[in-house]
Design a protein around this motif. Structure first.
Motif, mmCIF file in Angstrom:
data_model
loop_
_atom_site.group_PDB
_atom_site.id
_atom_site.type_symbol
_atom_site.label_atom_id
_atom_site.label_comp_id
_atom_site.label_asym_id
_atom_site.label_seq_id
_atom_site.Cartn_x
_atom_site.Cartn_y
_atom_site.Cartn_z
ATOM 1 N N ASN A 10 0.778 -1.336 0.117
ATOM 2 C CA ASN A 10 -0.083 -0.108 -0.039
ATOM 3 C C ASN A 10 0.643 1.356 -0.009
ATOM 4 O OD1 ASN A 10 -1.310 2.311 1.433
ATOM 5 N ND2 ASN A 10 -2.911 0.864 1.063
ATOM 6 N N GLU A 11 0.960 1.896 -1.051
ATOM 7 C CA GLU A 11 1.720 3.052 -1.136
ATOM 8 C C GLU A 11 1.564 4.072 -0.227
ATOM 9 O OE1 GLU A 11 2.781 6.485 -4.579
ATOM 10 O OE2 GLU A 11 1.610 4.862 -5.181
ATOM 11 N N GLU A 12 0.465 4.559 0.101
ATOM 12 C CA GLU A 12 0.049 5.427 1.068
ATOM 13 C C GLU A 12 0.726 5.270 2.625
ATOM 14 O OE1 GLU A 12 -3.756 7.395 3.385
ATOM 15 O OE2 GLU A 12 -4.062 6.020 1.832
ATOM 16 N N TYR A 13 0.278 3.954 2.883
ATOM 17 C CA TYR A 13 0.775 3.610 4.332
ATOM 18 C C TYR A 13 2.478 3.535 4.345
ATOM 19 C CZ TYR A 13 -4.191 2.854 4.910
ATOM 20 O OH TYR A 13 -5.517 2.948 5.365
ATOM 21 N N ASN A 14 2.751 3.100 3.378
ATOM 22 C CA ASN A 14 4.216 2.885 3.522
ATOM 23 C C ASN A 14 4.843 4.301 3.321
ATOM 24 O OD1 ASN A 14 5.377 0.221 3.504
ATOM 25 N ND2 ASN A 14 4.009 -0.258 1.690
ATOM 26 N N LYS A 15 4.440 5.250 2.730
ATOM 27 C CA LYS A 15 4.990 6.583 2.708
ATOM 28 C C LYS A 15 4.874 7.161 4.056
ATOM 29 C CE LYS A 15 4.291 8.090 -1.924
ATOM 30 N NZ LYS A 15 3.664 8.859 -3.056
ATOM 31 N N LEU A 16 3.564 6.944 4.919
ATOM 32 C CA LEU A 16 3.493 7.632 6.232
ATOM 33 C C LEU A 16 4.355 6.832 7.123
ATOM 34 C CD1 LEU A 16 -0.228 7.742 6.005
ATOM 35 C CD2 LEU A 16 1.234 9.618 6.362
ATOM 36 N N ALA A 17 4.749 5.435 7.068
ATOM 37 C CA ALA A 17 5.698 4.649 7.921
ATOM 38 C C ALA A 17 6.981 5.672 7.649
ATOM 39 C CB ALA A 17 5.877 3.437 7.504
ATOM 40 N N ILE A 18 7.410 6.046 6.422
ATOM 41 C CA ILE A 18 8.491 6.939 6.367
ATOM 42 C C ILE A 18 8.799 8.081 7.122
ATOM 43 C CG2 ILE A 18 10.177 7.918 4.519
ATOM 44 C CD1 ILE A 18 9.310 5.421 2.728
ATOM 45 N N THR A 19 7.467 8.852 6.678
ATOM 46 C CA THR A 19 7.154 10.261 7.418
ATOM 47 C C THR A 19 7.307 10.041 8.672
ATOM 48 O OG1 THR A 19 5.632 10.837 5.535
ATOM 49 C CG2 THR A 19 5.540 12.210 7.891
ATOM 50 N N ILE A 51 14.739 2.734 12.016
ATOM 51 C CA ILE A 51 15.549 2.815 10.857
ATOM 52 C C ILE A 51 15.115 1.495 9.878
ATOM 53 C CG2 ILE A 51 17.920 2.366 9.992
ATOM 54 C CD1 ILE A 51 18.808 4.197 12.246
ATOM 55 N N LEU A 52 15.022 0.361 10.304
ATOM 56 C CA LEU A 52 14.671 -0.831 9.682
ATOM 57 C C LEU A 52 13.052 -0.575 9.115
ATOM 58 C CD1 LEU A 52 16.303 -3.476 11.661
ATOM 59 C CD2 LEU A 52 16.864 -2.916 9.531
ATOM 60 N N ASN A 53 12.165 0.102 10.064
ATOM 61 C CA ASN A 53 10.854 0.339 9.292
ATOM 62 C C ASN A 53 11.070 1.074 8.326
ATOM 63 O OD1 ASN A 53 9.835 -0.932 11.766
ATOM 64 N ND2 ASN A 53 9.244 0.971 12.822
ATOM 65 N N ARG A 54 11.757 2.042 8.391
ATOM 66 C CA ARG A 54 11.949 2.976 7.060
ATOM 67 C C ARG A 54 12.548 2.251 5.817
ATOM 68 N NH1 ARG A 54 15.156 8.491 8.567
ATOM 69 N NH2 ARG A 54 16.708 7.058 8.295
ATOM 70 N N ALA A 55 13.433 1.487 6.222
ATOM 71 C CA ALA A 55 13.919 0.680 5.092
ATOM 72 C C ALA A 55 13.176 -0.319 4.496
ATOM 73 C CB ALA A 55 15.371 -0.256 5.671
ATOM 74 N N GLU A 56 12.387 -0.871 4.968
ATOM 75 C CA GLU A 56 11.211 -1.851 4.443
ATOM 76 C C GLU A 56 10.302 -1.135 3.621
ATOM 77 O OE1 GLU A 56 8.054 -4.893 6.114
ATOM 78 O OE2 GLU A 56 9.568 -4.882 7.309
ATOM 79 N N ALA A 57 9.747 0.056 4.346
ATOM 80 C CA ALA A 57 8.767 0.936 3.480
ATOM 81 C C ALA A 57 9.463 1.236 2.278
ATOM 82 C CB ALA A 57 8.267 1.949 4.494
ATOM 83 N N TYR A 58 10.642 1.724 2.393
ATOM 84 C CA TYR A 58 11.310 2.259 1.071
ATOM 85 C C TYR A 58 11.338 1.075 -0.077
ATOM 86 C CZ TYR A 58 13.039 6.896 2.556
ATOM 87 O OH TYR A 58 13.307 8.098 2.619
#
Length: 516
Positions: free
Chosen positions: A254-263, A399-406
């Protein structure tokens, strides 16, 4: 703000539930009266942290929250096996293998579903009552300093409630990728009414959790704060995890939720008035020994040392030795590191193996984790115990949350930067030139290495729809032995969620049972 751990308040919260009313002292004022005073709201909020620990509502010590949390998140995974049975017929002796083999009894004496359900309801009702009381106190004329304190208290209660909602919906609800608008989650008592409520959908639960963490972040200060209490950085960190859990399967993200995980991962590191970092070099070896009050990697941890003296971590004894110093071999240490986990570790280079594992005292040729060896003290002459914190969220995970979302967004270069940051500080070589599924697999494996024994491994499998199959089978429970009890596939099996305790179904006809 000065803190007061109020064990009296634990008893008051029991009065919020009619089923436990007879346990409440008759000379105790009810919550609505008690919470009209600012000082009592301070005590009540501190009492919520106390509910993570100790005997509450007739529970024994096997039911303190850190043990419940780890039984559900770690013992159901493949990082540990049981080298010996848990002693006797205690709740951990019955509930741990029940969870480990995905059997999930609906009887409270045999399953950790019951303490998770009860603890969640007690703490949530308490937090909700506190929030409503604070809203009323904020309408009264008072000095600015008092209003600032009420604001922080409100943020703490929102954070604690969001945390318990999140843990419980993952225990009793199917993953977010599986029709969240249809599947039942948990009841959402946001007013502290104590009413018998039906289960809200998984989607509604997640929306409530997000709102709670956002409210927490808006009210909590961003200056340096003892990380064993709720804080803004922890709220942002939890939002990064929540949105990652909503981010979909690797092949259908899901693009929206992964972008928010990064945010929200970015927001953790954007806080200006605090020290937020990952530990490196010589400091790294003290990651789990360092006091959460001064540890820049910890965002939120439960700390037994906040309680009256000689309050040990009961979780410690399930992973490591504790007991009489002259007879270490006599004390049980049921959970040892699995061969599955040993296989994925570079024992020569990976500092996580060097720093955070040790040969088992009791089981020759096996290893145990040292992540819960902090705060050693002599409980009485000749007997050693430990006041180690239980970390719920830290920057290494963020950091790993962001890596996975990216990676799920196809931004492989940015994902590699984050992945390599964790690998480099662990002594491993960096990865280059990989992408797609290979990169996603590498991040998943790095999460197993980095977050092992922190009660996340089972949920990493289920939220990604990955089959969990143990190569090493626990053999100390002969009645449970069987290949069918040592693997679970979230894509085809509903045996990844707990059954609602049968006692709760009888007490609340609004509840719907999970089906297998």
């Amino acid at each position: 703000m000065k803190r007061y751990i109020s064990f009296i308040w634990i008893l008051i919260f029991l009065g919020c539930d009619a089923r436990l009313d007879e346990m409440r002292p008759h000379n105790m004022s009810d919550a609505s009266t008690y919470l009209k005073k600012f000082e009592n709201v301070v005590n009540a909020t501190s009492g919520l942290y106390a509910l993570f620990y100790g005997k509450v509502g007739g529970f024994n010590f096997d039911y303190i929250y850190e043990v419940v949390y780890h039984t559900l998140g770690e013992f159901r995974g493949n990082n540990v096996v049981f080298a010996e049975p848990f002693e006797g017929t205690s709740d951990i002796a019955l509930g741990a293998p029940d969870a480990h083999f995905y059997l999930y009894s609906d009887q409270k004496e045999q399953s950790f579903a019951w303490p998770m359900w009860i603890k969640m309801n007690q703490i949530v009702i308490g937090a909700s009552k506190n929030i409503e009381a604070i809203k009323l106190l904020e309408t009264e004329p008072t000095e600015q300093s008092r209003l600032d304190e009420l604001k922080q208290l409100k943020g703490e209660n929102y954070f604690i409630r969001g945390l318990l909602f999140f843990h419980a919906v993952n225990a009793f609800g199917l993953p977010y990728w599986n029709e969240p608008e249809k599947n039942p989650g948990i009841p959402l008592d946001t007013t502290g009414s104590g009413r018998l409520l039906p289960r809200s959908s998984v989607k509604d639960c997640y929306e409530r959790i997000i709102q709670d963490f956002k409210e927490a972040a808006s009210y909590l200060p961003d200056e340096k704060i003892d990380r064993s209490f709720a804080n803004r950085a922890a709220a942002y960190g939890m939002l990064s995890r929540v949105y990652l859990y909503m981010g979909g399967l690797p092949n259908t993200p899901n693009e929206e939720y992964n972008k928010l995980a990064i945010t929200y991962a970015d927001k953790v590191f954007e806080i200006q008035n605090d020290v937020i970092d990952i530990l490196k070099g010589e400091e790294y070896k003290d990651l789990y020994l360092k006091d959460p009050k001064t540890n820049p990697e910890v965002l939120f941890a439960f700390n037994p040392a906040n309680f009256p003296s000689d309050s040990p971590s009961y979780l410690h004894s399930y992973y490591s030795w504790s007991g009489f110093t002259d007879s270490k071999e006599e004390f049980p240490c049921p959970a040892v590191i699995s061969k599955d986990y040993e296989k994925i570790m570079d024992k020569e280079k990976d500092l996580r193996w060097k720093y955070f594992t040790t040969p088992s005292i009791r089981h020759q040729g096996r290893y145990t984790t040292t992540k819960y060896d902090g705060g050693e003290f002599e409980l009485f002459p000749g007997f050693v115990d430990f006041e180690c914190p239980t970390i719920f969220i830290r920057t290494g995970e963020v950091i790993l949350n962001r890596a996975e979302a990216y990676a799920k967004l196809g931004e492989d270069g940015k994902a590699l930067i984050d992945l390599n940051q964790i690998r480099e500080r662990s002594g491993l070589t960096t990865l280059n030139g990989i992408g797609g599924q290979q990169l996603k697999d590498s991040i998943f494996m790095e999460r197993r290495r980095e977050l092992a024994f922190e009660a996340q491994v089972f949920y990493d499998y289920t939220r990604n729809g990955i089959k969990l199959s143990r190569e090493e089978v626990t053999t100390v429970y002969p009645d449970y032995i069987g290949r069918q009890y040592n693997e679970t596939d979230p894509l085809s099996s509903r045996r990844i969620v707990f059954l609602i305790p049968s006692e709760e179904l009888k007490l609340n006809p609004e509840l719907e049972q999970n089906t297998y």
